[in-house]
Design a protein around this motif. Structure first.
Motif, short mmCIF file in Angstrom:
data_model
loop_
_atom_site.label_atom_id
_atom_site.label_comp_id
_atom_site.label_asym_id
_atom_site.label_seq_id
_atom_site.Cartn_x
_atom_site.Cartn_y
_atom_site.Cartn_z
N MET A 116 0.83 -1.19 0.00
CA MET A 116 0.00 0.00 0.00
C MET A 116 0.88 1.25 0.00
SD MET A 116 -3.16 -0.65 2.54
CE MET A 116 -3.85 -2.26 2.73
N LYS A 125 2.14 5.03 0.80
CA LYS A 125 2.16 5.96 1.93
C LYS A 125 2.08 7.37 1.37
CE LYS A 125 4.89 2.91 4.82
NZ LYS A 125 6.13 2.71 5.56
N TYR A 129 1.16 9.16 6.46
CA TYR A 129 0.04 8.25 6.70
C TYR A 129 0.46 6.86 6.21
CZ TYR A 129 -4.30 5.71 6.40
OH TYR A 129 -5.26 4.75 6.55
N ASN A 130 0.45 5.91 7.14
CA ASN A 130 0.82 4.53 6.83
C ASN A 130 -0.46 3.69 6.86
OD1 ASN A 130 1.70 1.90 6.74
ND2 ASN A 130 3.30 2.17 8.28
N PRO A 131 -0.92 3.20 5.70
CA PRO A 131 -2.17 2.45 5.67
C PRO A 131 -2.14 1.17 6.50
CG PRO A 131 -1.09 2.39 3.53
CD PRO A 131 -0.32 3.34 4.39
N GLU A 132 -0.97 0.62 6.75
CA GLU A 132 -0.89 -0.58 7.57
C GLU A 132 -1.27 -0.30 9.02
OE1 GLU A 132 2.96 -2.32 7.03
OE2 GLU A 132 2.68 -2.57 4.88
N GLY A 170 -3.15 2.76 9.83
CA GLY A 170 -4.39 3.53 9.85
C GLY A 170 -4.24 4.76 10.72
N THR A 211 -6.54 0.54 5.88
CA THR A 211 -7.33 1.48 5.09
C THR A 211 -6.42 2.26 4.15
OG1 THR A 211 -8.91 1.73 6.90
CG2 THR A 211 -8.95 3.42 5.18
N PRO A 212 -6.59 2.09 2.82
CA PRO A 212 -5.77 2.86 1.88
C PRO A 212 -6.07 4.36 1.99
CG PRO A 212 -6.96 1.09 0.75
CD PRO A 212 -7.49 1.16 2.15
N PHE A 213 -5.09 5.17 1.68
CA PHE A 213 -5.25 6.62 1.75
C PHE A 213 -6.46 7.08 0.93
CE2 PHE A 213 -4.39 11.01 0.48
CZ PHE A 213 -4.08 11.59 1.70
N ASP A 269 -9.17 5.73 0.48
CA ASP A 269 -10.45 5.41 1.11
C ASP A 269 -10.71 6.19 2.39
OD1 ASP A 269 -10.87 3.61 -0.92
OD2 ASP A 269 -10.38 1.84 0.27
N LEU A 270 -9.79 7.10 2.75
CA LEU A 270 -10.03 7.93 3.93
C LEU A 270 -11.24 8.82 3.69
CD1 LEU A 270 -6.38 9.05 4.77
CD2 LEU A 270 -7.77 7.41 6.04
#
Length: 52
Positions: free
Chosen positions: A1, A3, A13-16, A18, A28-30, A32-33
């Motif tokens: 994913m 960053k 922001y690290n999706p791993e 959240g 949550t991928p960036f 999809d925020l």
């Protein structure tokens, strides 16, 4: 994913991880925020983040 980094304070922001403080679950991928999500450190809007 991918960053993403805040252009104001350099927060990444690290999706791993959240953002549990704002109710964003790990994984949550960036992209999809929520639209109203802001940087947890400086409060900038998510459209001011750049892919790292």
């Amino acid at each position: 994913m991918k960053k993403y980094q805040c252009s104001g304070c350099q927060y990444v922001y690290n999706p791993e991880v959240g953002d549990p403080d704002q109710g964003v679950a790990p994984g949550t991928p960036f992209e999809d925020l929520p639209d109203d999500w802001v940087c947890p450190l400086c409060g900038l809007d998510k459209d001011l983040f750049k892919m790292k």
